[in-house]
Write a protein that holds these residues in place. Structure first.
Motif: not given
Length: 461
Positions: A128-136, A197-212
């Motif tokens: 779907x246009x709005x949603x991407x699934x990520x499989x760590x 820690x591993x969960x944070x490695x998946x989530x924190x990059x999504x908080x970057x300003x360029x992914x606003x």
């Protein structure tokens, strides 16, 4: 309680193994060659009623049964396992059965995998246009496996059919180029098997300003039911909750998509503690599950589940129809029955719990909900609509299928009123039209992001 998993190799070590009959033990040994099997001490000790097996719903939800295979398949595989003991022949037959079971339904492998610079991204899906699934990669297991799970190929060693990503680098780059995406669903498996820690490695990059433009981060998880200790007593439980708070403080919405199949999963004290602790961080917890024969056919059970969830602060979200994969013939119910169960449960709950939607099918073109069974122009029909679709123009557009009391899935339905095709089968946008639409949406999204940044202190939202 310390987490202790049991697999087909170690289940004999569990005290409850002695409670199973010889036939039940044989079923686990044989069927676990085809389908994944994993359970844990909490499920065994707290959720299963061992005086009610094999009919206990949590037992059926986690333990494998011979009827999950065709009779001829079961008998042939049983002989190979216990008599011939030829591992090469066993593997050949196991693979044959698995491929017959429609391992990746609804176009997951053929239509949902996105590309970056011409390369398929095996750790992502973009339907779907709005949603991407990520499989760590580190989240491709669960605290226990559901016997009906449509993601069973993730767990059985079928590497060519597995979705996983080593890190978030390709995800981040893909999101930068697709500004129309607002939601990322971190899924599996179960991401909550990862440490903080591993969960944070998946989530924190999504908080970057360029992914606003990413507004919502979702985590699909069964841990809330199978191992609620993850949020209460695990050694890094508090670290997980601090991570949730960090996401919320960043201005994004964090939603845990909690899989609850039966009210028994929410009756224990620690399961209720887990809900309260999750929502106390500012995250939301949404409740979803498929309707499954042998497990949750009772409308009163759904009403209890949704009502209890609301009282604790969770949001009833979806009742799904069991997907056409794996041992679906063992679990499936007619769509007419599914609608009957949903309607009866819906009648028993207050308005606060009526956020739930269903019964919904995650089919190839989109999420199709059965809105009702009615008679129009003298013809009995299913009233249907898309809650989400590959083509956004299809969403919330009513359409009708001829009533079929035996139909269990969307592709078994035919159009009503003598029509040859459903409206979405008449025509579809060309690849170029979809590209132009995506570009326009991206321009609008980027403009909104820039406006938000300009109005924020230091230009940061």
């Amino acid at each position: 309680m310390k987490f202790k998993p049991y697999t087909r190799h170690t289940i004999k070590e569990a005290p409850q193994w002695e409670k199973l009959s010889a036939e039940q033990r044989e079923s686990v040994a044989v069927v676990s060659r085809v389908l994944p099997f994993r359970v844990n001490s909490y499920v065994m000790d707290e959720l299963i009623d061992w005086d009610n097996i094999p009919d206990d719903p949590i037992y059926r939800l986690t333990f494998l049964h011979r009827d999950m295979l065709r009779p001829s398949e079961y008998e042939a595989l049983r002989d190979l396992v216990f008599i011939d003991k030829d591992e090469q022949k066993i593997e050949q037959m196991v693979r044959q059965i698995r491929m017959r079971m429609n391992p990746h339904p609804a176009g997951q492998m053929t239509h949902n995998v996105p590309h970056l610079d011409g390369r398929p991204l095996s750790g992502l899906q973009h339907k779907y246009r709005e949603t991407v699934l990520f499989f760590p990669k580190a989240g491709q297991s669960c605290h226990a496996y559901c016997t009906f799970c449509f993601r069973w190929p993730q767990f059985v060693g079928m590497d060519e059919l597995k979705f996983d990503a080593k890190d978030t680098s390709e995800l981040v780059e893909y999101l930068k180029r697709h500004q129309a995406v607002t939601d990322v669903l971190i899924t599996g498996g179960d991401p909550m098997v990862m440490n903080a820690r591993s969960l944070a490695n998946c989530i924190e990059p999504l908080l970057a300003p360029e992914l606003a433009h990413i507004q919502n981060i979702r985590i699909g998880t069964k841990s809330v039911a199978y191992w609620p200790q993850r949020f209460v007593t695990d050694k890094d439980a508090d670290d997980v909750l601090r991570l949730f708070e960090k996401v919320v403080a960043s201005g994004k919405n964090l939603a845990l998509m909690g899989h609850y199949n039966h009210p028994a999963e929410l009756r224990t004290r620690i399961a209720q503690q887990a809900v309260r602790r999750i929502v106390s961080t500012g995250a939301t917890l949404r409740m979803q599950a498929p309707l499954i024969r042998h497990i949750n056919e009772d409308p009163a059970g759904w009403a209890e589940l949704w009502t209890t969830g609301v009282r604790l602060g969770a949001v009833p979200y979806y009742m799904f129809v069991e997907r056409d994969t794996g041992p679906s013939s063992y679990f499936e119910l007619p769509l007419a029955k599914a609608y009957e169960v949903f309607q009866a449960a819906y009648q028993q709950i207050s308005g606060l719990a009526r956020t739930v939607r269903g019964p919904s099918m995650s089919a190839h073109p989109g999420k199709v909900v059965v809105d009702g069974i009615i008679t129009l122009g003298g013809e009995k029909v299913f009233a249907l609509q898309f809650l989400q679709a590959r083509n956004a123009d299809w969403v919330r557009r009513p359409f009708y299928a001829k009533f079929d009391s035996k139909a269990t899935w969307f592709d078994q339905l035919v159009p009503a009123f003598g029509e040859d095709r459903f409206f979405f089968q008449q025509s579809s946008p060309s690849a170029r039209e979809e590209e132009v639409l995506e570009h326009r949406i991206s321009l609008v999204a980027m403009k909104r992001v820039r406006e938000t940044q300009a109005s924020s202190p230091l230009g940061v939202s």
